[in-house]
Every structure is written in structure tokens, then in C-alpha cells.
Design an enzyme around this catalytic site. Structure first.
Site, PDB file in Angstrom:
ATOM      1  N   ASN A   1       0.852  -1.189   0.000  1.00 37.56           N
ATOM      2  CA  ASN A   1       0.000   0.000   0.000  1.00 37.56           C
ATOM      3  C   ASN A   1       0.881   1.229   0.000  1.00 37.56           C
ATOM      4  O   ASN A   1       2.019   1.186   0.466  1.00 37.56           O
ATOM      5  CB  ASN A   1      -0.901   0.009   1.239  1.00 37.56           C
ATOM      6  CG  ASN A   1      -1.867   1.190   1.246  1.00 37.56           C
ATOM      7  OD1 ASN A   1      -2.425   1.547   0.199  1.00 37.56           O
ATOM      8  ND2 ASN A   1      -2.050   1.822   2.387  1.00 37.56           N
TER       9      ASN A   1
ATOM     10  N   SER B   1       4.988   6.754   2.259  1.00 40.36           N
ATOM     11  CA  SER B   1       5.565   5.449   2.579  1.00 40.36           C
ATOM     12  C   SER B   1       4.887   4.365   1.759  1.00 40.36           C
ATOM     13  O   SER B   1       3.667   4.387   1.582  1.00 40.36           O
ATOM     14  CB  SER B   1       5.330   5.097   4.061  1.00 40.36           C
ATOM     15  OG  SER B   1       5.747   6.137   4.919  1.00 40.36           O
TER      16      SER B   1
ATOM     17  N   ASP C   1      -2.310   0.333   8.262  1.00 41.97           N
ATOM     18  CA  ASP C   1      -1.092   1.125   7.994  1.00 41.97           C
ATOM     19  C   ASP C   1       0.057   0.770   8.927  1.00 41.97           C
ATOM     20  O   ASP C   1       0.856   1.651   9.302  1.00 41.97           O
ATOM     21  CB  ASP C   1      -1.394   2.634   8.097  1.00 41.97           C
ATOM     22  CG  ASP C   1      -2.467   3.071   7.112  1.00 41.97           C
ATOM     23  OD1 ASP C   1      -2.543   2.484   6.032  1.00 41.97           O
ATOM     24  OD2 ASP C   1      -3.228   3.996   7.447  1.00 41.97           O
TER      25      ASP C   1
ATOM     26  N   HIS D   1       0.968   5.158   1.401  1.00 38.86           N
ATOM     27  CA  HIS D   1       0.308   5.962   2.430  1.00 38.86           C
ATOM     28  C   HIS D   1       0.963   7.346   2.474  1.00 38.86           C
ATOM     29  O   HIS D   1       2.190   7.447   2.472  1.00 38.86           O
ATOM     30  CB  HIS D   1       0.440   5.266   3.795  1.00 38.86           C
ATOM     31  CG  HIS D   1      -0.287   5.980   4.879  1.00 38.86           C
ATOM     32  ND1 HIS D   1      -1.665   5.932   5.008  1.00 38.86           N
ATOM     33  CD2 HIS D   1       0.160   6.793   5.864  1.00 38.86           C
ATOM     34  CE1 HIS D   1      -2.013   6.690   6.040  1.00 38.86           C
ATOM     35  NE2 HIS D   1      -0.936   7.216   6.575  1.00 38.86           N
TER      36      HIS D   1
HETATM   37  C1  GRF Z   1      -3.005   8.806  -2.149  1.00 39.62           C
HETATM   38  O1  GRF Z   1      -2.838   9.922  -1.336  1.00 39.62           O
HETATM   39  C2  GRF Z   1      -2.425   7.603  -1.457  1.00 39.62           C
HETATM   40  O2  GRF Z   1      -1.296   7.894  -0.708  1.00 39.62           O
HETATM   41  C3  GRF Z   1      -3.561   7.186  -0.546  1.00 39.62           C
HETATM   42  O3  GRF Z   1      -4.726   7.434  -1.291  1.00 39.62           O
HETATM   43  C4  GRF Z   1      -4.478   8.438  -2.268  1.00 39.62           C
HETATM   44  C5  GRF Z   1      -4.806   7.830  -3.599  1.00 39.62           C
HETATM   45  O4  GRF Z   1      -4.755   8.771  -4.642  1.00 39.62           O
HETATM   46  N1  GRF Z   1      -3.423   5.811  -0.142  1.00 39.62           N
HETATM   47  P1  GRF Z   1      -4.842   8.277  -6.137  1.00 39.62           P
HETATM   48  O5  GRF Z   1      -6.194   7.602  -6.324  1.00 39.62           O
HETATM   49  O6  GRF Z   1      -3.717   7.338  -6.391  1.00 39.62           O
HETATM   50  O7  GRF Z   1      -4.748   9.523  -6.970  1.00 39.62           O
END
Ligand code: GRF
Length: 186
Positions: free
Chosen positions: A105, A134, A143, A107
Site C-alpha cells: 500500500n 511510505s 497502515d 500511504h
Molecule cells: C493517495 O494519497 C495515497 O497515498 C492514498 O490514497 C491516495 C490515492 O490517490 N493511499 P490516487 O487515487 O492514487 O490519486
């Protein structure tokens, strides 16, 4: 047979990280873009580029029933690595167990700081000079899995959550493909 280099990207919305993962794919192949929101903007973008998509609305379906359908869709395509990219749904313990050590994932904070939502507002509120993003392994705890890579982004005194988000997002688009490429080769 699951192939670690065949990656499924799971999205719920705009999918900007998914686009970066498709455009910068190296050492891995994006076998599927899947979503729990059939209207997710990123699905159409993937289809237009010839990437297979799968979607099923998760609302109204039992958590484990849903996750079994999703898991089967991934196995049918011999996926071996899952990249969550703005997937706004907590996976069941069953699913995380099935794919243990194979789910990543991204984050928008320097974990272990600011798990959960509103990370940019929280970093600004705390007066942090540095924030960032991260890539981590997904475990049952939100997370909290092993961090595989991070990028720092300076927080400017004039930053709003929105302006900080923009710069962190640009860093995410560099970090995620690089870490995923290293991960599938290890
Ligand atoms: C990003 O900020 C990512 O870090 C978080 O969700 C958001 C996704 O944005 N997990 P996108 O759909 O990739 O534009």
C-alpha cells in the site's frame, strides 16, 4: 500458479498512483486494475490503455463474500502481487491471510507517523518540518506493516493540506513504481 511479477492494482477513485504504476512498470506487469467502485475514474483510463479491469460494487455485499470474489478474480489471472492505490476499503482478515506478504500500500505520511486519514492536515497541525509518503506491506492492522520505502517532502510554512498533498502525491508517483519493481524481484 501465482506469479509475483503479475501485479493487480486496486483502486477506488481517481487512480493517479495506478497510472504511475502502469506508466512506469519495470520488472512487473500490470495484469489487472480492480475496483470496488465501478465508476472509479481510473478504470476507464486503464481500459483505454489495454489493461484488463474488474469491478464490483462492494456496498451491500458481505465483507468476506466480496473478498472471496476479488481473490478469485486475482487468482484467475495468476496475479502474485497486489498494489493498493487509494483502495478505500478495509480488506478482511481472511483476504490478508490468503495474500500474506504479497499486498503493498502507499500511504501519504512518513509511517509510523499519521496512520489513517487526514495525514497532511495532521502534519501541518503538528508543525512538522518534514512529511512524505511510505510504501508498506499490508497486515491486519491499519497502515502498520513493514515499511518498504519512503520519500521525505519538506513542509513549507505557507502550506495548506492541499498544497502539501500535491507535492507528496508527486513523490508517491516516483516512489511506488520503484519500490514495487524492487519488491517483485526480491
Ligand atoms: C493517495 O494519497 C495515497 O497515498 C492514498 O490514497 C491516495 C490515492 O490517490 N493511499 P490516487 O487515487 O492514487 O490519486
Amino acid at each position: 500458479m501465482r506469479d509475483p511479477k503479475r501485479v493487480a492494482i486496486l483502486i477506488s477513485g481517481r487512480g493517479s498512483n495506478m497510472r504511475a504504476l502502469v506508466e512506469k512498470a519495470a520488472n512487473y506487469e500490470v495484469a489487472l486494475v480492480a475496483s470496488n467502485k465501478p465508476q472509479a475514474a481510473g478504470l476507464e483510463w486503464a481500459r483505454q490503455r489495454g489493461v484488463e479491469t474488474w469491478s464490483l460494487e462492494s456496498k451491500g455485499v458481505g465483507k468476506e463474500d466480496y473478498d472471496q470474489l476479488l481473490s478469485k478474480a486475482l487468482d484467475d489471472r495468476r496475479v502474485g502481487t497486489i498494489a493498493l492505490a487509494g483502495f478505500m476499503r478495509i480488506l478482511s482478515a481472511w483476504f490478508v491471510g490468503q495474500w500474506s506478504g504479497r499486498i503493498l500500500n502507499i500511504h501519504p505520511s512518513l509511517l509510523p507517523k499519521y496512520r489513517g486519514l487526514d495525514t497532511h492536515a495532521r502534519a501541518i497541525e503538528a508543525g512538522d518540518a518534514v512529511s512524505g509518503c511510505s510504501v508498506h506491506l499490508v497486515t491486519e492492522e491499519l497502515d502498520a506493516g513493514e515499511v518498504l520505502g519512503q520519500t521525505e517532502v519538506a513542509v513549507e510554512p505557507v502550506d495548506t493540506p492541499q498544497s502539501l498533498e500535491q507535492r507528496v502525491l508527486a513523490a508517491e508517483h516516483e516512489l511506488y513504481p520503484r519500490v514495487l519493481s524492487e519488491f517483485v524481484n526480491r
